[in-house]
Write a protein that holds these residues in place. Structure first.
Motif, PDB file in Angstrom:
ATOM      1  N   LEU B  71      14.265   5.882   2.006  1.00  0.00           N
ATOM      2  CA  LEU B  71      15.657   6.282   2.263  1.00  0.00           C
ATOM      3  C   LEU B  71      16.215   7.215   1.185  1.00  0.00           C
ATOM      4  CD1 LEU B  71      17.084   2.783   3.316  1.00  0.00           C
ATOM      5  CD2 LEU B  71      16.881   4.793   4.803  1.00  0.00           C
ATOM      6  N   GLU B  72      15.551   7.265   0.037  1.00  0.00           N
ATOM      7  CA  GLU B  72      16.048   7.992  -1.131  1.00  0.00           C
ATOM      8  C   GLU B  72      16.439   9.434  -0.796  1.00  0.00           C
ATOM      9  OE1 GLU B  72      13.955   6.917  -4.919  1.00  0.00           O
ATOM     10  OE2 GLU B  72      13.738   9.096  -5.027  1.00  0.00           O
ATOM     11  N   GLY B  73      17.660   9.783  -1.117  1.00  0.00           N
ATOM     12  CA  GLY B  73      18.120  11.164  -0.941  1.00  0.00           C
ATOM     13  C   GLY B  73      18.452  11.548   0.485  1.00  0.00           C
ATOM     14  N   THR B  74      18.376  10.607   1.425  1.00  0.00           N
ATOM     15  CA  THR B  74      18.652  10.958   2.824  1.00  0.00           C
ATOM     16  C   THR B  74      20.096  10.665   3.208  1.00  0.00           C
ATOM     17  OG1 THR B  74      18.049   8.752   3.607  1.00  0.00           O
ATOM     18  CG2 THR B  74      16.280  10.392   3.545  1.00  0.00           C
ATOM     19  N   GLY B  75      20.777   9.873   2.378  1.00  0.00           N
ATOM     20  CA  GLY B  75      22.141   9.463   2.713  1.00  0.00           C
ATOM     21  C   GLY B  75      22.155   8.318   3.720  1.00  0.00           C
ATOM     22  N   MET B  76      20.986   7.948   4.207  1.00  0.00           N
ATOM     23  CA  MET B  76      20.901   6.870   5.192  1.00  0.00           C
ATOM     24  C   MET B  76      20.790   5.528   4.462  1.00  0.00           C
ATOM     25  SD  MET B  76      17.912   6.301   8.059  1.00  0.00           S
ATOM     26  CE  MET B  76      17.979   7.878   8.871  1.00  0.00           C
ATOM     27  N   THR B  77      21.373   4.480   5.042  1.00  0.00           N
ATOM     28  CA  THR B  77      21.177   3.142   4.485  1.00  0.00           C
ATOM     29  C   THR B  77      20.480   2.289   5.553  1.00  0.00           C
ATOM     30  OG1 THR B  77      23.214   2.187   5.337  1.00  0.00           O
ATOM     31  CG2 THR B  77      23.372   3.316   3.219  1.00  0.00           C
ATOM     32  N   VAL B  78      20.030   1.107   5.140  1.00  0.00           N
ATOM     33  CA  VAL B  78      19.331   0.205   6.069  1.00  0.00           C
ATOM     34  C   VAL B  78      20.229  -0.099   7.274  1.00  0.00           C
ATOM     35  CG1 VAL B  78      18.384  -2.137   6.309  1.00  0.00           C
ATOM     36  CG2 VAL B  78      17.862  -0.787   4.277  1.00  0.00           C
ATOM     37  N   ASP B  79      21.542  -0.158   7.032  1.00  0.00           N
ATOM     38  CA  ASP B  79      22.479  -0.496   8.126  1.00  0.00           C
ATOM     39  C   ASP B  79      22.588   0.602   9.177  1.00  0.00           C
ATOM     40  OD1 ASP B  79      22.957  -2.894   6.891  1.00  0.00           O
ATOM     41  OD2 ASP B  79      24.627  -2.093   5.690  1.00  0.00           O
ATOM     42  N   ASP B  80      22.205   1.831   8.813  1.00  0.00           N
ATOM     43  CA  ASP B  80      22.241   2.931   9.787  1.00  0.00           C
ATOM     44  C   ASP B  80      21.071   2.871  10.771  1.00  0.00           C
ATOM     45  OD1 ASP B  80      24.530   4.227   8.735  1.00  0.00           O
ATOM     46  OD2 ASP B  80      23.305   5.008   7.100  1.00  0.00           O
ATOM     47  N   ILE B  81      20.086   2.039  10.458  1.00  0.00           N
ATOM     48  CA  ILE B  81      18.891   1.973  11.309  1.00  0.00           C
ATOM     49  C   ILE B  81      19.125   0.953  12.415  1.00  0.00           C
ATOM     50  CG2 ILE B  81      16.392   1.566  11.331  1.00  0.00           C
ATOM     51  CD1 ILE B  81      16.441   2.265   8.294  1.00  0.00           C
ATOM     52  N   HIS B  82      18.895   1.379  13.660  1.00  0.00           N
ATOM     53  CA  HIS B  82      19.204   0.503  14.793  1.00  0.00           C
ATOM     54  C   HIS B  82      18.248  -0.670  14.913  1.00  0.00           C
ATOM     55  CE1 HIS B  82      20.901   4.512  16.233  1.00  0.00           C
ATOM     56  NE2 HIS B  82      21.918   3.752  15.871  1.00  0.00           N
ATOM     57  N   TYR B  83      16.993  -0.448  14.586  1.00  0.00           N
ATOM     58  CA  TYR B  83      16.019  -1.524  14.730  1.00  0.00           C
ATOM     59  C   TYR B  83      14.882  -1.350  13.722  1.00  0.00           C
ATOM     60  CZ  TYR B  83      14.320  -5.460  17.489  1.00  0.00           C
ATOM     61  OH  TYR B  83      13.963  -6.718  17.915  1.00  0.00           O
ATOM     62  N   ILE B  84      14.526  -2.453  13.044  1.00  0.00           N
ATOM     63  CA  ILE B  84      13.448  -2.398  12.047  1.00  0.00           C
ATOM     64  C   ILE B  84      12.393  -3.444  12.406  1.00  0.00           C
ATOM     65  CG2 ILE B  84      12.841  -2.654   9.594  1.00  0.00           C
ATOM     66  CD1 ILE B  84      15.776  -1.931   8.950  1.00  0.00           C
TER      67      ILE B  84
END
Lengths: 254, 290
Positions: B71-84
Motif C-alpha cells: 500500500l506504501e505511497g498509493t494513498g490507499m488503506t486496508v479499509d479502501d479494499i472491498h475484499y481481502i
C-alpha cells in the motif's frame, strides 16, 4: 595370531583386533577425506594400543560405507552382516538388531549364529539417521550429548509437523522462539526419530531379543522413546559404536 | 556481517497508470507462505500494486508488513479494499482477511491469469513444498499432487545449497548453465546428504558451476517425477520462486521435452493474484445479489 575388523563409517572409523575369540584392542577416529588412510590410521592406532605387531594379524575384514576403499583388507562384508555378527556375539539370544549410524539406519533379523534372515534399510533420508538428532541439537543450541538429559527431564512432548531435517530445523527454531521448553523439544525430536526407526523395523518384524547398536545407543533419551514405540526392552552393548568392526573381526575369525 | 547467499531479492511495485479512486472493484490477495509472503492489490481485475518479502517468525506480522508495503505511497488503506483473501501456509493468520482459500486453488487461478487460459499443468515450486496441479481453462483445479514432506525440490532446499556453495541464490541458475558438459545429477535425494556429496565433489576438484549444474539437474529430476505421476498436458507453466532459476527450468524442460510458458509477472505472486481474483468474483456476486 590375531584378526582385525575395520568399520569405515560416514562419520567415524573403527578398528577392532581379536585374539583367541576375545577383543584385545580397539580404536575409533573421525573419518577423513581419504577413506583408506582413515582405515590405516584406525588400524595402526589399535595395534599400538594393544601392543600388537602388524605381522601378527592374519586376516583383516572391512565393513562400513567406505569398505571398498580399504586397500589392505583381505575381505569385506556388508554393514548388515557385520551388525548381525557383532550383536549376536555379544547377545546370543538376539533376533532383531537395529543399527542407527550417522547417515544410515538398518533393521536386521538374524539367527543366533549371526546369519541374516531379513533386513530393511534407510539410506535415502537424513531424518531417519543419527544426523537428525545432531542437526536438532544444533538448532536447540545444545550439545548432542545433552540431548538425552534434556529429553529425560521433559514431562511431555510437543507435536512436531516437519519430518525433513531441513524443515525440522526451522520448526525447532520457531518452537524455541515461542517459548516451548528445550526439554520438551528434545523429547519430541527423539519421539519423531523413534517412530521412524520403528516403522523401518516393523518391515522386517520385531522379534525379541532386540538390540540397538551404533552411536545413538549411548543416548538414553532416544532409547527410552524407542523402547516405548516398539514396546520392548532393548539390549544395549557397552560400546555400541564398535559393533560393526567387531562383526567384521568375527567374520575374519572363521 | 557475512553475506547471506540464500537471501533473495524482495520487491514492491505499483502501477503509475491506474487511479484506484476511479475504479469499481478493489480486492487483495495475501499469500503467507512458509518462506515468502506476497500481497497483491487488484482493481477491476488488473494488478495495481504488489509486495513480495520474506516471511518472518510471526505470521500475522508478516501479513501486516507485506500489505503495508504494497500500500506504501498509493494513498490507499486496508479499509479502501472491498475484499481481502488470505492464502498460503499461514492463511489463517491474516488478521484483516475476510476469508481464506487454499493455496492450491489460488495458484491454479493465478497461473491461469499469468499464463492465460491455455495452461493445463501448473508446477508450483514453493519455499517448503512443491505441487503439480492440473487445471481447466477457467483455472479450476482438476487434480493435484504435492510434496511437502521433504526439502528436496523446494526453495528452502535451494537456499541451503546456495548458502553452502557461497553463491547468491539469484545467480545459481545462470552459473549452473555456464558449463561445457552436463555432469551427472547429484545422486542423493536428501538435501542433507546432497550437501555432503557436494562437499565431496568440490574436494575432488569440481568447480562450483559444475556442482551447481549437478544439483539443479537433480532438483529438476525430482520435480519431474512428481509431474510424471500426475501427467503433463500442454500448456505447461511454473509458479513460485524456483521458476526464476533458469538452471532448474531449462533442465526440467529438457526432461519433459516441452517448453514452459514465459511468465508476464513475478512468478512468486501467483497465489496472491489468484486470491485477489477470487475476491473480485465474490464482490461481484454479492453486488449482483444486492
Amino acid at each position: 595370531m590375531g584378526v582385525a575388523g575395520i568399520d569405515v563409517g560416514a562419520r567415524t572409523t573403527k578398528a577392532v583386533i581379536m585374539q583367541n575369540g576375545k577383543i584385545v584392542a580397539k580404536r575409533m577416529i573421525i573419518t577423513g577425506i581419504d577413506l583408506n588412510e582413515s582405515a590405516e590410521q584406525a588400524f595402526n592406532e589399535a595395534l599400538k594400543a594393544g601392543g600388537i605387531n602388524r605381522s601378527d594379524i592374519s586376516t583383516i575384514v572391512a565393513t562400513g560405507m567406505g569398505r571398498k576403499s580399504v586397500s589392505f583388507a583381505n575381505e569385506e562384508i556388508t554393514e548388515v552382516s557385520a551388525a548381525a555378527k557383532g550383536a549376536s556375539f555379544l547377545f546370543p539370544t538376539v533376533k532383531t538388531v537395529i543399527e542407527v549410524g550417522a547417515e544410515e539406519a538398518r533393521a536386521v533379523r538374524c539367527e543366533s549364529t549371526g546369519k541374516v534372515t531379513d533386513f530393511a534399510l534407510n539410506e535415502k533420508c537424513a531424518a531417519g539417521a543419527g544426523s537428525f538428532v545432531e542437526a536438532m541439537a544444533r538448532a536447540l543450541e545444545i550439545k548432542v550429548e545433552e540431548m538425552a538429559q534434556f529429553s529425560l527431564a521433559a514431562e511431555k512432548s510437543v507435536p512436531m509437523n516437519a519430518q525433513c531435517v531441513v524443515f525440522a530445523e526451522s520448526e525447532v527454531v520457531s518452537l524455541v522462539h515461542s517459548k516451548i521448553p528445550k526439554t520438551e523439544i528434545a523429547r519430541s525430536v527423539h519421539e519423531a526419530m523413534a517412530s521412524r526407526i520403528t516403522s523401518m523395523t516393523r518391515r522386517v518384524g520385531v522379534e525379541k531379543d532386540v538390540a540397538l547398536v551404533g552411536g545413538i545407543a549411548m543416548n538414553p533419551g532416544f532409547v527410552k522413546c524407542l523402547e516405548s514405540a516398539l514396546d520392548v526392552q532393548i539390549m544395549l552393548p557397552e560400546e555400541p559404536e564398535y559393533i560393526g568392526a567387531l562383526g567384521a573381526a568375527i567374520s575374519a575369525t572363521v | 556481517m557475512a553475506q547471506e547467499f540464500w537471501r533473495w531479492e524482495e520487491s514492491r511495485w505499483n502501477s503509475p497508470d491506474i487511479d484506484w479512486r476511479k475504479e469499481d472493484v478493489i480486492t487483495a490477495g495475501v499469500d503467507v507462505g512458509s518462506v515468502s509472503s506476497q500481497a497483491v492489490i487488484m482493481v477491476d481485475g488488473e494488478i495495481y500494486a504488489y509486495a513480495n518479502m520474506r516471511t518472518g517468525s510471526d505470521s500475522p506480522d508478516s501479513a501486516r508488513n507485506v500489505m503495508k508495503w504494497a500500500l506504501e505511497g498509493t494513498g490507499m488503506t486496508v479499509d479502501d479494499i472491498h475484499y481481502i483473501i488470505g492464502t498460503g501456509y499461514g492463511r489463517v493468520n491474516v488478521p484483516f482477511a475476510h476469508r481464506t482459500i487454499t493455496e492450491i486453488a489460488c495458484h491454479a487461478r493465478g497461473a491461469n491469469f499469468m499464463y492465460g487460459p491455455t495452461i493445463k499443468t501448473v508446477l508450483d515450486m514453493g519455499g517448503q513444498d512443491c505441487k503439480a496441479i492440473r487445471v481447466d481453462d477457467k483455472g479450476k483445479v482438476t487434480n493435484f499432487l504435492m510434496n511437502d514432506k521433504c526439502a528436496a525440490g523446494t526453495g528452502r532446499g535451494m537456499e541451503v545449497f546456495a548458502e553452502l556453495m557461497g553463491v547468491p541464490i539469484g545467480d545459481v541458475g545462470d552459473i549452473s548453465l555456464d558449463i561445457d558438459e552436463e555432469p551427472d545429477p547429484v545422486s542423493s535425494t536428501c538435501v542433507v546428504f546432497a550437501k555432503t556429496e557436494a562437499v565431496g565433489l568440490l574436494r575432488a576438484g569440481w568447480l562450483k558451476n559444475k556442482v551447481l549444474a549437478a544439483y539443479c539437474s537433480a532438483m529438476a529430476h525430482r520435480v519431474y517425477t512428481l509431474l510424471e505421476r500426475i501427467g503433463v498436458e500442454k500448456d505447461f507453466g511454473i509458479t513460485g520462486g524456483i521458476a526464476k532459476n533458469k538452471g532448474v527450468v531449462k533442465r526440467l524442460e529438457k526432461e519433459l521435452g516441452l517448453t514452459a510458458l514465459t511468465p508476464k509477472h513475478d512468478t512468486q505472486l501467483a497465489g496472491a493474484i489468484g486470491a485477489a481474483l477470487f475476491g473480485k468474483g465474490l464482490v461481484e456476486k454479492s453486488r449482483k445479489a444486492g
